[in-house]
Design an enzyme around this catalytic site. Structure first.
Site, PDB file in Angstrom:
ATOM      1  N   SER A 191       0.783  -1.239   0.000  1.00 25.10           N
ATOM      2  CA  SER A 191       0.000   0.000   0.000  1.00 25.10           C
ATOM      3  C   SER A 191       0.806   1.274   0.000  1.00 25.10           C
ATOM      4  O   SER A 191       0.241   2.349  -0.170  1.00 25.10           O
ATOM      5  CB  SER A 191      -0.918   0.007   1.211  1.00 25.10           C
ATOM      6  OG  SER A 191      -0.155   0.268   2.367  1.00 25.10           O
ATOM      7  N   HIS A 219      -5.378  -4.362   1.131  1.00 22.69           N
ATOM      8  CA  HIS A 219      -5.531  -3.213   0.230  1.00 22.69           C
ATOM      9  C   HIS A 219      -6.120  -3.608  -1.112  1.00 22.69           C
ATOM     10  O   HIS A 219      -5.973  -2.886  -2.095  1.00 22.69           O
ATOM     11  CB  HIS A 219      -4.204  -2.486   0.051  1.00 22.69           C
ATOM     12  CG  HIS A 219      -3.805  -1.768   1.289  1.00 22.69           C
ATOM     13  ND1 HIS A 219      -4.312  -0.531   1.625  1.00 22.69           N
ATOM     14  CD2 HIS A 219      -3.027  -2.146   2.321  1.00 22.69           C
ATOM     15  CE1 HIS A 219      -3.817  -0.168   2.797  1.00 22.69           C
ATOM     16  NE2 HIS A 219      -3.039  -1.131   3.250  1.00 22.69           N
ATOM     17  N   LYS A 250     -11.149  -0.902   5.441  1.00 24.09           N
ATOM     18  CA  LYS A 250     -10.681  -0.049   4.344  1.00 24.09           C
ATOM     19  C   LYS A 250     -11.772   0.028   3.283  1.00 24.09           C
ATOM     20  O   LYS A 250     -12.757   0.705   3.500  1.00 24.09           O
ATOM     21  CB  LYS A 250      -9.300  -0.510   3.892  1.00 24.09           C
ATOM     22  CG  LYS A 250      -8.260  -0.160   4.988  1.00 24.09           C
ATOM     23  CD  LYS A 250      -6.884  -0.736   4.835  1.00 24.09           C
ATOM     24  CE  LYS A 250      -6.034  -0.343   6.048  1.00 24.09           C
ATOM     25  NZ  LYS A 250      -4.751  -1.051   6.132  1.00 24.09           N
TER      26      LYS A 250
HETATM   27  C1  LIG Z   1      -4.020  -1.535   7.398  1.00 22.86           C
HETATM   28  C2  LIG Z   1      -3.330  -2.845   7.192  1.00 22.86           C
HETATM   29  C3  LIG Z   1      -3.584  -3.931   8.022  1.00 22.86           C
HETATM   30  C4  LIG Z   1      -4.399  -3.790   9.265  1.00 22.86           C
HETATM   31  O1  LIG Z   1      -5.758  -3.709   8.985  1.00 22.86           O
HETATM   32  P1  LIG Z   1      -6.706  -2.953  10.032  1.00 22.86           P
HETATM   33  O2  LIG Z   1      -8.037  -3.516   9.756  1.00 22.86           O
HETATM   34  O3  LIG Z   1      -6.569  -1.491   9.733  1.00 22.86           O
HETATM   35  O4  LIG Z   1      -6.185  -3.274  11.393  1.00 22.86           O
HETATM   36  C5  LIG Z   1      -3.058  -5.173   7.701  1.00 22.86           C
HETATM   37  N1  LIG Z   1      -2.270  -5.335   6.617  1.00 22.86           N
HETATM   38  C6  LIG Z   1      -1.971  -4.298   5.816  1.00 22.86           C
HETATM   39  C7  LIG Z   1      -1.105  -4.525   4.630  1.00 22.86           C
HETATM   40  C8  LIG Z   1      -2.468  -3.021   6.080  1.00 22.86           C
HETATM   41  O5  LIG Z   1      -2.131  -1.992   5.326  1.00 22.86           O
END
Ligand SMILES: *Cc1c(COP(=O)(O)O)cnc(C)c1O
Length: 409
Positions: A191, A219, A250
């Site tokens: 990301s 992502h 997300k």
């Molecule tokens: C944001 C993110 C997470 C964590 O997810 P959340 O639901 O925000 O705790 C896990 N892996 C990646 C690659 C991320 O960017």
């Protein structure tokens, strides 16, 4: 008198961060339902209207009336909190339905919910080391902090392969004992750079050496594939991956995390993972909202098409303006600044003077010297917003004397 001056110790830890130009200031925002991606920024002296350009609510689902209605209805039907861990009265029918929906999304037998994507990665990866004695984990060097935490906490033997470098991965796999249980952990969309792993080739390599695969699609879920199951769906290789991990926070616009995979694997993690067992489960309203969001995005591929078009358009327009867009092949649009002080300077000016909110991304999220602004245009960022953004960025790059080329695409 206490022999340790704790206050001074905390201050000095903070000053260390400050002296490197990476002290973090959170933007205080008032969001307005139905008016995404607009928000009101509560600044030190005044409030001002801004356009949010760095949200991970990639498709605006956090504002979708279908999601909000489901959440309201669940509060009316079931109340606020879940009231317990999953084991002790915290499993509502919403949790059960959502796990079925997620398993179906990824074409797997089963799925398991966690309170966040971070917890899903940490809890699953750390418990796998206990479930599979002698496990050797092969982890991409750019894996997310939550995967690293899980791998470390599991205390299994681990080898780091160079980012998306399958030759390196193969060398490491070949050097390990043939009869040891092995796991390859990687992400689909990375990301911060916006690059994408070759999932099919990674899975084939893992299979050749008898390893299982763990893919973080955080992502990508909601955004890639005909039904929004992620890049593995887009590439037609979902069935090649043993464990798919995703977030509901997300593109699905709510909160929570999950894994999907084989029924016995999911059952084992359910029984061994401390981060699953010993914490209150997600509130019914969140699970109901996530369920509505997953179902909605399964059926609305046009949002994904528009999302990709918006990202391509912004990349092209930044390039045409001579701004150093980094070579992303995804919906992420990173623009290189290269040092934390300029990065913050530019983002402060964008916010306070121009109503453009994009967070500076500094070490340790990205390597030193690659500090950047990371734009995430959504289907709701229109051409007028882009006109304003590109014109303002161009002027600021000149005013702040930031490099236009370097590692640009
Ligand atoms: C944001 C993110 C997470 C964590 O997810 P959340 O639901 O925000 O705790 C896990 N892996 C990646 C690659 C991320 O960017």
């Amino acid at each position: 008198m206490n022999p340790v001056d704790y206050k001074a110790a905390f201050r000095s830890a903070v000053d260390q961060i400050r002296s490197e130009g990476r002290y973090r200031v959170f933007a205080d925002l008032k969001r307005h339902r139905g008016n995404f991606p607009h928000a009101t920024w509560v600044g030190p002296d005044l409030e001002r209207e801004v356009v949010v350009w760095c949200s991970n609510d990639y498709l605006g689902q956090g504002q979708n009336p279908v999601v909000l209605d489901a959440m309201h209805a669940a509060i009316d039907a079931a109340g606020s909190g879940s009231g317990g861990t999953r084991n002790i009265s915290g499993t509502t029918h919403y949790h059960v339905e959502l796990e079925h929906e997620l398993a179906d999304l990824h074409g797997k037998d089963a799925a398991l919910l966690f309170t966040s994507g971070y917890v899903a990665n940490e809890a699953t990866l750390s418990s796998l080391a206990r479930i599979l004695p002698g496990l050797i984990i092969f982890s991409d060097s750019e894996n997310h902090a939550s995967m690293i935490a899980g791998i470390r906490n599991g205390k299994a033997e681990r080898h780091i392969f160079r980012h998306n470098d399958l030759d390196h991965l193969e060398k490491l796999l070949a050097a390990a004992p043939a009869d040891a249980p092995k796991l390859v952990a990687f992400e689909s969309v990375y990301s911060m750079d916006g690059d994408i792993a070759d999932i099919g080739a990674t899975a084939a390599l893992a299979k050749k050496y008898g390893a299982i695969t763990y893919l973080d699609e955080v992502h990508a879920v909601g955004m890639y594939g005909l039904r929004g199951a992620g890049v593995a769906e887009r590439d037609g290789v979902m069935d090649q991956i043993d464990i798919i991990e995703g977030t509901l926070g997300k593109a699905f616009g709510v909160m929570g995390g999950y894994i999907a995979g084989d029924v016995d694997m999911v059952d084992a993690v359910r029984l061994y993972a401390a981060g699953f067992i010993f914490t209150t489960s997600l509130p019914p309203a969140l699970t109901a909202g996530a369920l509505a969001s997953v179902k909605y995005l399964k059926a609305h591929n046009e949002l994904r098409i528009r999302h990709q078009e918006r990202a391509e358009t912004l990349k092209r327009r930044f390039k045409e303006a001579g701004l150093p867009v980094m070579p992303s092949v995804s919906h992420i649009v990173p623009v290189l600044v290269g040092d934390p002080v300029h990065c913050k300077l530019v983002s402060d000016a964008l916010l306070a003077e121009h109503g453009i909110y994009v967070q500076p991304i500094n070490y340790p999220t990205v390597p030193k010297g690659t500090e950047r602004l990371r734009f995430t245009p959504t289907p709701f960022h229109d051409d007028t917003m882009m006109d304003h953004l590109v014109k303002t960025m161009d002027a600021l790059w000149t005013r702040c004397n930031v490099k236009r080329h370097g590692m640009a695409a």
